[in-house]
Every structure is written in C-alpha cells, then in structure tokens.
Design a protein around this motif. Structure first.
Motif, mmCIF file in Angstrom:
data_model
loop_
_atom_site.group_PDB
_atom_site.id
_atom_site.type_symbol
_atom_site.label_atom_id
_atom_site.label_comp_id
_atom_site.label_asym_id
_atom_site.label_seq_id
_atom_site.Cartn_x
_atom_site.Cartn_y
_atom_site.Cartn_z
ATOM 1 N N VAL A 137 -15.797 11.353 33.187
ATOM 2 C CA VAL A 137 -16.441 10.052 34.039
ATOM 3 C C VAL A 137 -15.614 8.867 34.015
ATOM 4 O O VAL A 137 -15.531 8.332 32.701
ATOM 5 N N ILE A 189 -23.439 11.146 37.290
ATOM 6 C CA ILE A 189 -24.163 10.307 36.378
ATOM 7 C C ILE A 189 -25.550 10.684 36.317
ATOM 8 O O ILE A 189 -26.129 10.032 35.716
ATOM 9 N N ARG A 242 -27.283 13.193 35.168
ATOM 10 C CA ARG A 242 -28.082 13.443 34.020
ATOM 11 C C ARG A 242 -27.654 12.650 32.882
ATOM 12 O O ARG A 242 -28.027 12.935 31.691
ATOM 13 N N LEU A 243 -27.204 11.250 32.845
ATOM 14 C CA LEU A 243 -26.588 10.467 32.035
ATOM 15 C C LEU A 243 -27.560 9.393 31.775
ATOM 16 O O LEU A 243 -28.019 8.592 32.936
ATOM 17 N N ALA A 248 -21.898 5.004 29.711
ATOM 18 C CA ALA A 248 -22.614 6.319 29.999
ATOM 19 C C ALA A 248 -22.613 6.921 28.830
ATOM 20 O O ALA A 248 -21.704 7.145 28.071
ATOM 21 N N ASP A 249 -24.040 7.656 28.504
ATOM 22 C CA ASP A 249 -24.082 8.286 27.419
ATOM 23 C C ASP A 249 -24.367 9.719 27.796
ATOM 24 O O ASP A 249 -25.466 10.221 28.224
ATOM 25 N N ARG A 250 -23.401 10.724 27.332
ATOM 26 C CA ARG A 250 -23.707 12.176 27.604
ATOM 27 C C ARG A 250 -24.855 12.861 27.017
ATOM 28 O O ARG A 250 -25.374 13.669 27.768
ATOM 29 N N GLN A 251 -25.378 12.461 26.127
ATOM 30 C CA GLN A 251 -26.428 13.021 25.372
ATOM 31 C C GLN A 251 -27.725 12.308 25.706
ATOM 32 O O GLN A 251 -28.954 12.646 25.373
ATOM 33 N N SER A 252 -27.710 11.331 26.586
ATOM 34 C CA SER A 252 -28.815 10.545 27.139
ATOM 35 C C SER A 252 -29.735 10.043 26.186
ATOM 36 O O SER A 252 -31.058 10.495 26.504
ATOM 37 N N TYR A 257 -22.387 5.603 23.068
ATOM 38 C CA TYR A 257 -21.950 5.631 24.544
ATOM 39 C C TYR A 257 -20.508 6.386 24.616
ATOM 40 O O TYR A 257 -19.671 5.870 23.825
ATOM 41 N N ASP A 258 -20.543 7.369 25.525
ATOM 42 C CA ASP A 258 -19.272 7.857 25.759
ATOM 43 C C ASP A 258 -18.204 7.463 26.711
ATOM 44 O O ASP A 258 -16.961 7.665 26.438
ATOM 45 N N TYR A 259 -18.628 6.865 27.586
ATOM 46 C CA TYR A 259 -17.598 6.269 28.590
ATOM 47 C C TYR A 259 -18.081 4.927 29.037
ATOM 48 O O TYR A 259 -19.010 4.543 29.214
#
Length: 123
Positions: free
Chosen positions: A1, A28, A30-31, A97-101, A110-112
């Motif tokens: 993303v 996004i 589900r993030l 954005a956090d993939r693991q939410s 946060y990953d992105y």
C-alpha cells in the motif's frame, strides 16, 4: 500500500486545515489508519488513529476536541480535520497504516507511511 498525504500549509492561530491521505496499491478497508506528526528536532508522535471496524477513534490529549480523524473506505482515503490550530501544532504530518490493525499509538507498529505534509501555524 502506498500512501500520499496532502493538504498541509501555512495558517494562523485559530484557523483550520484538512489533511488527506490517498492510498493506492491496495485497500485500507481492513487496516488501522493513523496520523502522526514530527516537529523539528523532536520524535514522531501519535496524533490520531481509526480502526477499520467502526470503533471510536483515539486521539492524543493535545488534539482531542480540536482534530477529527475519518476514513472513507470506498474511496480508500483518510482525513484529518484540524480546527483551532495552535503554533504547537506545527510539524510534518504523516499518515500511516497498520496491517495488524492494533490501533496502537506507537509509530513503530505501523507498516506503511506517506511522505508527510508540512503544517505551519503562526501566532
């Protein structure tokens, strides 16, 4: 993303700005999405976050009641409405954005990240 933040600018105390973050290359929906900011010489700090599942957003105490985070999953966008701006809000603002939410306030979870947009509030 990939994330692209926009909407920053130079304003005066008490003014408003609306930041936007456009996502591409993935959804996004589900993030957990967040906004962070970094002032010169300081570390990156949490501003606000919003989960994908409709949970109430979370805010840093310093912006609570003045900033509102929102998302439009259909448009793949994130926003931050900033009202009653103060000089201490001056910083580069980043969307993330956090993939693991997890909905965390820790920037390192946060990953992105977007590239940042400068907000300058003069007194």
């Amino acid at each position: 993303v990939q994330l692209q933040a926009s909407g920053g600018g130079m304003v005066q105390t008490g003014d408003s700005l609306r930041l936007s973050c456009a996502a591409s290359g993935g959804t996004i929906s589900r993030l957990t999405m967040g906004w962070f900011r970094q002032a010169p010489g300081e570390e990156r700090v949490f501003v606000a976050a919003i989960k994908w599942n409709g949970s109430p957003p979370t805010y840093a105490d310093s912006v609570k009641g003045r900033f509102t985070i929102s998302r439009d999953n259909a448009k793949n966008t994130l926003s931050l409405q900033m009202n009653s701006l103060k000089p201490e809000d001056t910083a580069v603002y980043y969307c993330a954005a956090d993939r693991q939410s997890l909905g965390s306030r820790r920037w390192d979870l946060y990953d992105y990240w977007g590239q940042g947009t400068q907000v300058t509030v003069s007194s």
